[in-house]
Design a protein around this motif. Structure first.
Motif, PDB file in Angstrom:
ATOM      1  N   THR A 189     -23.099 -31.972 -25.490  1.00  0.00           N
ATOM      2  CA  THR A 189     -22.220 -33.508 -25.766  1.00  0.00           C
ATOM      3  C   THR A 189     -21.599 -33.095 -26.930  1.00  0.00           C
ATOM      4  N   ASN A 190     -22.039 -32.260 -27.963  1.00  0.00           N
ATOM      5  CA  ASN A 190     -21.784 -32.587 -29.446  1.00  0.00           C
ATOM      6  C   ASN A 190     -21.072 -31.148 -29.378  1.00  0.00           C
ATOM      7  N   ASN A 191     -20.678 -29.469 -28.534  1.00  0.00           N
ATOM      8  CA  ASN A 191     -20.302 -29.088 -28.592  1.00  0.00           C
ATOM      9  C   ASN A 191     -18.563 -28.510 -28.200  1.00  0.00           C
ATOM     10  N   THR A 192     -18.176 -27.898 -28.226  1.00  0.00           N
ATOM     11  CA  THR A 192     -16.943 -26.496 -27.199  1.00  0.00           C
ATOM     12  C   THR A 192     -17.399 -25.542 -26.777  1.00  0.00           C
ATOM     13  N   TYR A 193     -17.339 -25.351 -25.208  1.00  0.00           N
ATOM     14  CA  TYR A 193     -18.139 -24.109 -24.357  1.00  0.00           C
ATOM     15  C   TYR A 193     -16.541 -22.889 -25.236  1.00  0.00           C
ATOM     16  N   ASP A 194     -16.001 -22.012 -25.695  1.00  0.00           N
ATOM     17  CA  ASP A 194     -14.514 -21.056 -25.298  1.00  0.00           C
ATOM     18  C   ASP A 194     -15.384 -20.604 -24.968  1.00  0.00           C
ATOM     19  N   LEU A 195     -15.515 -19.744 -23.475  1.00  0.00           N
ATOM     20  CA  LEU A 195     -15.832 -18.961 -22.453  1.00  0.00           C
ATOM     21  C   LEU A 195     -15.091 -18.179 -22.800  1.00  0.00           C
ATOM     22  N   VAL A 196     -13.718 -17.461 -23.859  1.00  0.00           N
ATOM     23  CA  VAL A 196     -13.956 -16.654 -23.904  1.00  0.00           C
ATOM     24  C   VAL A 196     -14.989 -15.654 -24.915  1.00  0.00           C
ATOM     25  N   PRO A 202      -2.540 -24.918 -20.840  1.00  0.00           N
ATOM     26  CA  PRO A 202      -1.832 -25.263 -22.201  1.00  0.00           C
ATOM     27  C   PRO A 202      -3.253 -25.183 -23.263  1.00  0.00           C
ATOM     28  N   LYS A 203      -3.338 -24.836 -24.558  1.00  0.00           N
ATOM     29  CA  LYS A 203      -3.891 -24.099 -25.270  1.00  0.00           C
ATOM     30  C   LYS A 203      -5.597 -25.154 -26.011  1.00  0.00           C
ATOM     31  N   GLU A 204      -5.856 -25.879 -25.111  1.00  0.00           N
ATOM     32  CA  GLU A 204      -6.796 -27.005 -25.837  1.00  0.00           C
ATOM     33  C   GLU A 204      -7.812 -27.144 -25.173  1.00  0.00           C
ATOM     34  N   ALA A 205      -9.288 -28.490 -25.153  1.00  0.00           N
ATOM     35  CA  ALA A 205     -10.373 -28.116 -25.021  1.00  0.00           C
ATOM     36  C   ALA A 205      -9.925 -28.902 -24.226  1.00  0.00           C
ATOM     37  N   ARG A 206     -10.969 -29.122 -22.214  1.00  0.00           N
ATOM     38  CA  ARG A 206     -10.714 -30.382 -21.614  1.00  0.00           C
ATOM     39  C   ARG A 206     -12.221 -30.527 -20.557  1.00  0.00           C
ATOM     40  N   ALA A 207     -11.937 -31.498 -20.152  1.00  0.00           N
ATOM     41  CA  ALA A 207     -13.151 -31.762 -19.686  1.00  0.00           C
ATOM     42  C   ALA A 207     -13.483 -31.055 -18.450  1.00  0.00           C
ATOM     43  N   LEU A 208     -15.132 -30.359 -18.098  1.00  0.00           N
ATOM     44  CA  LEU A 208     -15.314 -29.780 -17.079  1.00  0.00           C
ATOM     45  C   LEU A 208     -16.029 -29.996 -16.128  1.00  0.00           C
ATOM     46  N   TYR A 209     -16.272 -31.065 -15.131  1.00  0.00           N
ATOM     47  CA  TYR A 209     -17.697 -31.664 -13.917  1.00  0.00           C
ATOM     48  C   TYR A 209     -18.144 -30.236 -13.390  1.00  0.00           C
ATOM     49  N   VAL A 210     -19.470 -30.101 -13.040  1.00  0.00           N
ATOM     50  CA  VAL A 210     -20.325 -29.405 -12.663  1.00  0.00           C
ATOM     51  C   VAL A 210     -21.136 -29.807 -11.623  1.00  0.00           C
ATOM     52  N   ARG A 211     -21.891 -29.188 -10.486  1.00  0.00           N
ATOM     53  CA  ARG A 211     -22.225 -29.344  -9.742  1.00  0.00           C
ATOM     54  C   ARG A 211     -23.085 -28.005  -8.992  1.00  0.00           C
ATOM     55  N   LEU A 212     -23.821 -28.605  -8.374  1.00  0.00           N
ATOM     56  CA  LEU A 212     -24.775 -27.310  -7.423  1.00  0.00           C
ATOM     57  C   LEU A 212     -24.627 -28.273  -5.972  1.00  0.00           C
ATOM     58  N   SER A 217     -15.977 -31.005 -23.454  1.00  0.00           N
ATOM     59  CA  SER A 217     -15.522 -29.795 -24.379  1.00  0.00           C
ATOM     60  C   SER A 217     -15.507 -28.262 -24.116  1.00  0.00           C
ATOM     61  N   VAL A 218     -14.722 -28.226 -23.321  1.00  0.00           N
ATOM     62  CA  VAL A 218     -14.343 -26.647 -22.493  1.00  0.00           C
ATOM     63  C   VAL A 218     -12.831 -26.518 -22.672  1.00  0.00           C
ATOM     64  N   LEU A 219     -12.952 -25.085 -23.567  1.00  0.00           N
ATOM     65  CA  LEU A 219     -11.402 -24.485 -23.482  1.00  0.00           C
ATOM     66  C   LEU A 219     -12.000 -23.149 -22.592  1.00  0.00           C
ATOM     67  N   ALA A 220     -10.060 -23.029 -21.808  1.00  0.00           N
ATOM     68  CA  ALA A 220     -10.620 -21.450 -21.467  1.00  0.00           C
ATOM     69  C   ALA A 220      -9.254 -20.642 -21.577  1.00  0.00           C
ATOM     70  N   THR A 221      -8.593 -20.088 -21.274  1.00  0.00           N
ATOM     71  CA  THR A 221      -8.075 -19.071 -22.330  1.00  0.00           C
ATOM     72  C   THR A 221      -6.952 -18.378 -21.131  1.00  0.00           C
ATOM     73  N   TYR A 222      -6.140 -18.319 -20.398  1.00  0.00           N
ATOM     74  CA  TYR A 222      -5.379 -17.971 -19.648  1.00  0.00           C
ATOM     75  C   TYR A 222      -4.894 -16.265 -20.237  1.00  0.00           C
ATOM     76  N   VAL A 223      -6.005 -15.698 -19.424  1.00  0.00           N
ATOM     77  CA  VAL A 223      -5.342 -14.017 -19.333  1.00  0.00           C
ATOM     78  C   VAL A 223      -4.756 -13.932 -18.369  1.00  0.00           C
ATOM     79  N   PRO A 224      -3.093 -13.341 -18.628  1.00  0.00           N
ATOM     80  CA  PRO A 224      -2.502 -12.765 -17.933  1.00  0.00           C
ATOM     81  C   PRO A 224      -2.966 -11.560 -16.798  1.00  0.00           C
ATOM     82  N   PRO A 225      -2.656 -11.373 -15.472  1.00  0.00           N
ATOM     83  CA  PRO A 225      -3.170 -10.902 -14.366  1.00  0.00           C
ATOM     84  C   PRO A 225      -2.131  -9.291 -14.639  1.00  0.00           C
ATOM     85  N   THR A 226      -2.291  -8.703 -13.974  1.00  0.00           N
ATOM     86  CA  THR A 226      -1.587  -7.132 -14.110  1.00  0.00           C
ATOM     87  C   THR A 226      -0.898  -7.152 -13.298  1.00  0.00           C
TER      88      THR A 226
END
Length: 387
Positions: free
Chosen positions: A51-58, A131-141, A162-171
């Motif tokens: 709830t109170n943290n940002t997951y920086d996936l990188v 966009p370089k900004e954190a956003r909500a992510l929904y997860v289920r199993l 708050s989940v921060l994804a970063t675009y990694v350009p494909p080769t």
């Protein structure tokens, strides 16, 4: 005789035991487990620090998920857990991660989540910068019983706000080859005709081909790579071919004739774009054997054949000299789409020729022309001769 009687007695004893066993199994005293899929017992827990943290996936080491196991009625079953993620709570569009788990305590690879978030955003918004900004992510199993045909069950969904994804350009790189195949190419649907690369222009290719009314083709980057209409980014029909198609079906040519196919590839943000230009089919001779070095001189244009089985024919050469010939592709300089003859087949220019074929490539690639001779080329088979 006694031995025979003993064996028969053993058989009767065995049959009695079997009958007793079957009778006992038929009795239901509510102690036998009965399979059921109880989705209410399958709960995915919200991580304590979500709830109170940002997951920086990188930079993250992993996302730890735990759940209560699905209630399958007391059966000792092996359950596989699959993680599904979405950018909206409805899960109208979601991605299921490749890695699955066999325990209710899971360390999820953040790189897989990162790729899934980028894919979902691109799917919804097109080929734009993430966009370089954190956003909500929904997860289920999703829980699946290994090796069984029981229905899968799905857990509740949780929100990581708050989940921060970063675009990694494909080769990505330009393709090194393009082929066409079709009802009107060589031996119908068997011959893969390679397009020639435009000399000095990476990712650009060209060829001449003949199609009757209603001819159909497919294409690809290698033989057996069956791509259709929808895999082409756009068509630029400058020759009135009447291009049509639907989905990944064949590319249809309504109006028969010879055409120049000029393919330009472009490296996009996430993929390669393929621009197909359908141009009028034109080929010329030039150089010392014609006494003229003018690009696209109508006096030295080759005469197209009436179909794919007969060769094109050049005007008669007026002087002795080395064969210089080319397909005219739009406004591209003639020497970028030049060809010669090597052992009776067309050999496309892929190198610098500051002097001539003989001096810069080799005598075997140099064809001598004499006054009165003509160049004949079958552009369906890419065979030719001077005579």
């Amino acid at each position: 005789m006694n031995k025979i009687m003993l064996r028969l007695g053993s058989v009767f004893t065995l049959l009695a035991l079997v009958a007793f066993t079957l009778t006992s199994c038929e009795k239901d005293d509510d102690s036998n487990p009965t399979f059921k899929a109880n989705t209410t017992g399958f709960k995915l827990n919200l991580p304590a620090n979500a709830t109170n943290n940002t997951y920086d996936l990188v930079s993250s080491n992993g996302l730890n998920l735990t759940c209560s196991q699905p209630d399958f009625g007391g059966f000792p079953l092996v359950v596989n857990y699959y993680v599904q993620v979405a950018l909206d709570q409805s899960f109208s569009s979601y991605r299921e991660l490749e890695t699955f788990f066999t325990t209710a305590n899971m360390s999820v690879d953040p790189a897989e989540i990162n790729s899934a978030m980028i894919d979902l955003y691109t799917e919804a918004n097109g080929d734009v910068e993430y966009p370089k900004e954190a956003r909500a992510l929904y997860v289920r199993l999703r829980a699946s019983v290994a090796g069984q045909t029981f229905d899968d069950v799905t857990s509740n969904s949780i929100c990581l706000p708050s989940v921060l994804a970063t675009y990694v350009p494909p080769t990505l790189s330009h393709p090194t080859s393009i082929y066409i195949v079709g009802s009107c190419i060589g031996d119908g649907w068997k011959t893969w005709k390679a397009l020639a690369p435009v000399y000095g222009m990476e990712g650009e290719f060209y060829t001449l081909f003949y199609a009757p009314d209603g001819g159909e083709i497919k294409w690809g980057e290698f033989e057996g790579d069956w791509r259709g209409y929808s895999r082409v980014t756009d068509f630029d029909d400058q020759a009135g071919a009447g291009i049509s198609g639907e989905g990944d079906s064949n590319i249809k040519i309504a109006n028969g004739g010879w055409y120049c196919l000029y393919v330009v590839t472009e490296i996009g943000t996430n993929d390669i774009k393929y621009h197909f230009h359908i141009l009028p089919a034109k080929a010329y001779v030039i150089g010392n054997a014609t006494g003229d070095w003018t690009d696209s001189n109508a006096a030295w244009e080759m005469t197209p054949s009436a179909d794919a089985t007969t060769p094109w024919e050049s005007p008669a050469f007026t002087a002795s000299g080395e064969l210089r010939a080319y397909i005219k592709v739009g406004s591209i300089d003639w020497w970028r789409t030049e060809f010669t003859l090597f052992n009776g087949s067309l050999f496309w220019r892929t190198m610098d020729i500051p002097d001539n074929w003989a001096a810069n490539v080799g005598e075997a690639y140099s064809v001598s022309c004499a006054p009165g001779q003509k160049l004949y080329v079958n552009f369906d088979t890419n065979k030719g001769e001077v005579k």
